[in-house]
Design an enzyme around this catalytic site. Structure first.
Site, short mmCIF file in Angstrom:
data_model
loop_
_atom_site.label_atom_id
_atom_site.label_comp_id
_atom_site.label_asym_id
_atom_site.label_seq_id
_atom_site.Cartn_x
_atom_site.Cartn_y
_atom_site.Cartn_z
N ILE A 1 0.81 -1.22 0.00
CA ILE A 1 0.00 0.00 0.00
C ILE A 1 0.84 1.27 0.00
CG2 ILE A 1 -2.08 -0.98 1.00
CD1 ILE A 1 -1.17 -0.14 3.72
N HIS A 2 2.15 1.15 0.20
CA HIS A 2 3.02 2.33 0.11
C HIS A 2 3.88 2.26 -1.14
CE1 HIS A 2 2.63 1.19 4.48
NE2 HIS A 2 2.02 2.36 4.44
N GLY A 3 3.61 1.30 -2.02
CA GLY A 3 4.43 1.13 -3.20
C GLY A 3 5.54 0.13 -3.04
#
Length: 279
Positions: A215-217
């Protein structure tokens, strides 16, 4: 992010608007929110949190039958130990505190230290570390999976158990069992940008989808051309079922969550859910 004022105050400004809009459910405390509804003394407090920027996580999970409070760190950044401790103290009703968060190194450190401080004051405190993402098997903090959409399931079960009046040990057991039985898989079509930044945190090739990105890459496992709804649904379901928990009952019911993380439109999610349900 297109709408923002001072990037350094983005979280505080967003939380101010959130608390104004949903005052019947939440009220602000420093670095988070707590329930504004009546909470009986002796109830187990379920406190969730992590970095902001994942709405409805984490403030949106606060309310009757869900969490009692949420700690809101800066965008994609763990809240400090002091922030977690302060919000947990505000939520405590004498029944102990369960601290829930996704499996990321900063959260494990800061929530863990906050739990130690609470215990030192005689307040029962335990951690619910969510570990659902099958794409990150063995790659998350402590060699486990990352926590992503499984937060929703684990927090809901924990909140329901606490609301029903379960004692502290029973709430902890129910929440951890829910986490152990939960698996998820994600795809991404594009990267997100932080407030005030012009470039995305990550990119995906046009016409393709990143498989298993965090979800943060955080890195995924592959990049493939965007398929039909049926192809995408089958890919996701197959990956999740391949990671089926060893202790899952044979022939048991499966609860399905299709989650767009606030970016993918509901209509597109409906297109995915139909073949998921048929499968």
């Amino acid at each position: 992010t297109k709408i923002f004022g001072d990037p350094s105050s983005f979280v505080d400004d967003a939380m101010a608007g959130f608390c104004e809009l949903y005052a019947q459910y939440v009220q602000p405390v420093p670095h988070g929110v707590i329930r504004s509804t009546a909470t009986p003394e002796g109830k187990v407090a379920v406190v969730v949190g992590g970095g902001s920027g994942h709405y409805p996580a984490f403030a949106g999970y606060v309310g009757p039958g869900l969490a009692d409070a949420a700690v809101c760190g800066n965008v994609f950044a763990s809240p400090s130990t002091r922030w977690v401790y302060d919000v947990a103290k505000a939520a405590n009703r004498g029944g102990g505190v369960l601290l829930g968060f996704g499996n990321y190194a900063g959260d494990i450190l800061n929530f863990g230290l906050a739990a130690e401080r609470l215990r030192a004051e005689g307040i029962p405190a335990e951690l619910l570390v969510v570990t659902d993402d099958v794409a990150s098997e063995g790659q998350g903090a402590n060699g486990q999976r990352r926590g992503i959409a499984g937060d929703v399931v684990a927090f809901k079960i924990a909140g329901a158990a606490a609301e029903a009046g379960y004692d502290f040990d029973a709430v902890v057991r129910a929440a951890r069992h829910a986490n152990e039985m939960t698996r998820s898989m994600g795809i991404a079509f594009a990267g997100c940008t932080l407030p005030g930044e012009s470039d995305p945190l990550f990119t995906v090739t046009d016409g393709h989808m990143g498989i298993g990105l965090g979800i943060h890459g955080e890195p995924g496992i592959s990049e493939e051309p965007i398929g039909t709804p049926e192809q995408i649904a089958h890919l996701l379901v197959d990956k999740v079922l391949d990671g089926k928990p060893a202790g899952a009952p044979q022939g048991g019911r499966i609860t399905v969550l299709v989650n767009g993380l606030g970016s993918t439109k509901y209509e597109e999610l409906f297109l995915l859910y139909a073949p998921v349900a048929a499968k």
